[in-house]
Design a protein around this motif. Structure first.
Motif, PDB file in Angstrom:
ATOM      1  N   ASP A  51      -0.070  -6.541  44.492  1.00  0.00           N
ATOM      2  CA  ASP A  51      -1.439  -6.021  44.500  1.00  0.00           C
ATOM      3  C   ASP A  51      -2.127  -6.295  43.164  1.00  0.00           C
ATOM      4  O   ASP A  51      -1.634  -5.886  42.110  1.00  0.00           O
ATOM      5  CB  ASP A  51      -1.407  -4.515  44.782  1.00  0.00           C
ATOM      6  CG  ASP A  51      -2.786  -3.891  44.864  1.00  0.00           C
ATOM      7  OD1 ASP A  51      -3.779  -4.630  44.927  1.00  0.00           O
ATOM      8  OD2 ASP A  51      -2.854  -2.641  44.864  1.00  0.00           O
ATOM      9  N   LEU A  52      -3.260  -6.966  43.209  1.00  0.00           N
ATOM     10  CA  LEU A  52      -4.019  -7.261  41.991  1.00  0.00           C
ATOM     11  C   LEU A  52      -5.028  -6.163  41.638  1.00  0.00           C
ATOM     12  O   LEU A  52      -5.907  -6.380  40.812  1.00  0.00           O
ATOM     13  CB  LEU A  52      -4.764  -8.595  42.156  1.00  0.00           C
ATOM     14  CG  LEU A  52      -3.901  -9.845  42.151  1.00  0.00           C
ATOM     15  CD1 LEU A  52      -4.753 -11.096  42.318  1.00  0.00           C
ATOM     16  CD2 LEU A  52      -3.064  -9.939  40.879  1.00  0.00           C
ATOM     17  N   GLY A  53      -4.889  -5.002  42.249  1.00  0.00           N
ATOM     18  CA  GLY A  53      -5.782  -3.889  41.948  1.00  0.00           C
ATOM     19  C   GLY A  53      -6.656  -3.472  43.107  1.00  0.00           C
ATOM     20  O   GLY A  53      -7.534  -2.605  42.959  1.00  0.00           O
ATOM     21  N   HIS A  54      -6.425  -4.047  44.294  1.00  0.00           N
ATOM     22  CA  HIS A  54      -7.281  -3.743  45.440  1.00  0.00           C
ATOM     23  C   HIS A  54      -7.119  -2.290  45.902  1.00  0.00           C
ATOM     24  O   HIS A  54      -8.104  -1.637  46.263  1.00  0.00           O
ATOM     25  CB  HIS A  54      -6.984  -4.707  46.585  1.00  0.00           C
ATOM     26  CG  HIS A  54      -7.046  -6.143  46.178  1.00  0.00           C
ATOM     27  ND1 HIS A  54      -8.145  -6.672  45.524  1.00  0.00           N
ATOM     28  CD2 HIS A  54      -6.165  -7.167  46.302  1.00  0.00           C
ATOM     29  CE1 HIS A  54      -7.931  -7.958  45.274  1.00  0.00           C
ATOM     30  NE2 HIS A  54      -6.739  -8.274  45.731  1.00  0.00           N
ATOM     31  N   ARG A  55      -5.906  -1.798  45.885  1.00  0.00           N
ATOM     32  CA  ARG A  55      -5.687  -0.401  46.278  1.00  0.00           C
ATOM     33  C   ARG A  55      -6.429   0.536  45.331  1.00  0.00           C
ATOM     34  O   ARG A  55      -7.069   1.505  45.774  1.00  0.00           O
ATOM     35  CB  ARG A  55      -4.185  -0.099  46.290  1.00  0.00           C
ATOM     36  CG  ARG A  55      -3.862   1.335  46.714  1.00  0.00           C
ATOM     37  CD  ARG A  55      -2.376   1.630  46.527  1.00  0.00           C
ATOM     38  NE  ARG A  55      -2.080   3.022  46.847  1.00  0.00           N
ATOM     39  CZ  ARG A  55      -1.618   3.445  48.013  1.00  0.00           C
ATOM     40  NH1 ARG A  55      -1.362   2.582  48.975  1.00  0.00           N
ATOM     41  NH2 ARG A  55      -1.383   4.731  48.217  1.00  0.00           N
TER      42      ARG A  55
END
Length: 277
Positions: free
Chosen positions: A240-244
């Motif tokens: 996860d690149l920060g989407h959550r």
């Protein structure tokens, strides 16, 4: 850094994936200090140069695993990893399984495709006129957005994805955030199941992730579907690149755990009350 300089940096990286791409080396090539390059790259794309390089190397290594019979160690060394152990660790974190298992059981899909965008798209991050929301969309509009935002998708077979998009236009609601400047470039899009309010497709262009494109899009979507939901990475997933985190900041809250396309995910829900959109 200007957009042309960011484009030149990406071009250099893509031509040098098998070479030394430490921050200091890339900075020397493009003529900026490592500190300035690090900050500017992250501000433009929402990820660090180190993360971009690693995910691009893993993607091309995954392609080689599928397309060749070369030993895993040879592929690891050829794609900038120091040995099989470090490669296996990085590959497992990105793809969820070790390289040997991937080769036997999985079709190729990219973690990240090159950030080589048409000249018109490089100004998305500097859009000053805001974003208009439209329900007019086509495969020709959404497919390039999917390729740019492939890190947000659980998997991607281009032909199958194009076919899936086209079949949903008649039965689902499609909303697209477009830059209101000249050209009306697509910045983000959602496809929503009208019966449930579930977002079956969500893509945000990397250059538009620090803009108002996604909040504007979801604000419009919530007017039609008060109880939106979406599936994303589970907490702590290194892919996860920060989407959550972005979705949580917009008011989505954790729901039940899921598995999609063989990948562990989690449902997030946005209720009409109290959400900060």
């Amino acid at each position: 850094m200007r957009s042309t300089e960011h484009a030149a940096t990406v071009d250099f990286v893509e031509r040098s994936l098998h070479a030394d791409l430490r921050l200091e080396h890339v900075a020397a090539h493009v003529g900026y200090s490592p500190y300035h390059l690090h900050r500017s790259f992250r501000r433009a794309f929402g990820l660090t140069l180190h993360t971009y390089v690693r995910r691009r190397r893993l993607t091309e290594a995954a392609r080689a695993l599928v397309d060749t019979s070369d030993p895993v160690l040879d592929i690891a060394l050829r794609h900038g990893f120091r040995g099989q152990q470090s490669f296996t660790s990085a590959f497992s974190a990105g793809y969820g399984v070790p390289p040997a298992t991937w080769r036997r059981t999985r079709p190729f899909f990219p973690l990240l495709l090159p950030y080589r965008f048409p000249a018109s798209e490089w100004e998305l991050g500097r859009a000053t006129g805001g974003f208009g929301i439209t329900d007019r969309a086509s495969v020709d509009l959404l497919l390039p957005l999917s390729l740019a935002a492939v890190d947000m998708l659980p998997t991607l077979d281009v032909d199958q994805h194009a076919a899936d998009l086209s079949t949903r236009f008649d039965s689902h609601q499609v909303l697209v955030a477009r830059d209101e400047g000249p050209g009306g470039r697509g910045a983000a899009a959602v496809i929503i199941d009208p019966a449930t309010g579930h977002i079956d497709y969500l893509a945000v262009h990397p250059l538009a992730r620090a803009t108002s494109a996604l909040p504007s899009l979801l604000h419009t979507a919530r007017a039609h579907h008060p109880r939106l939901s979406v599936t994303t990475f589970r907490e702590g997933d290194k892919a996860d690149l920060g989407h959550r985190r972005t979705l949580a900041a917009l008011g989505f809250r954790p729901g039940r755990l899921r598995v999609e396309f063989g990948y562990p995910t989690q449902l997030l829900r946005l209720d009409a009350s109290g959400a900060p959109l």
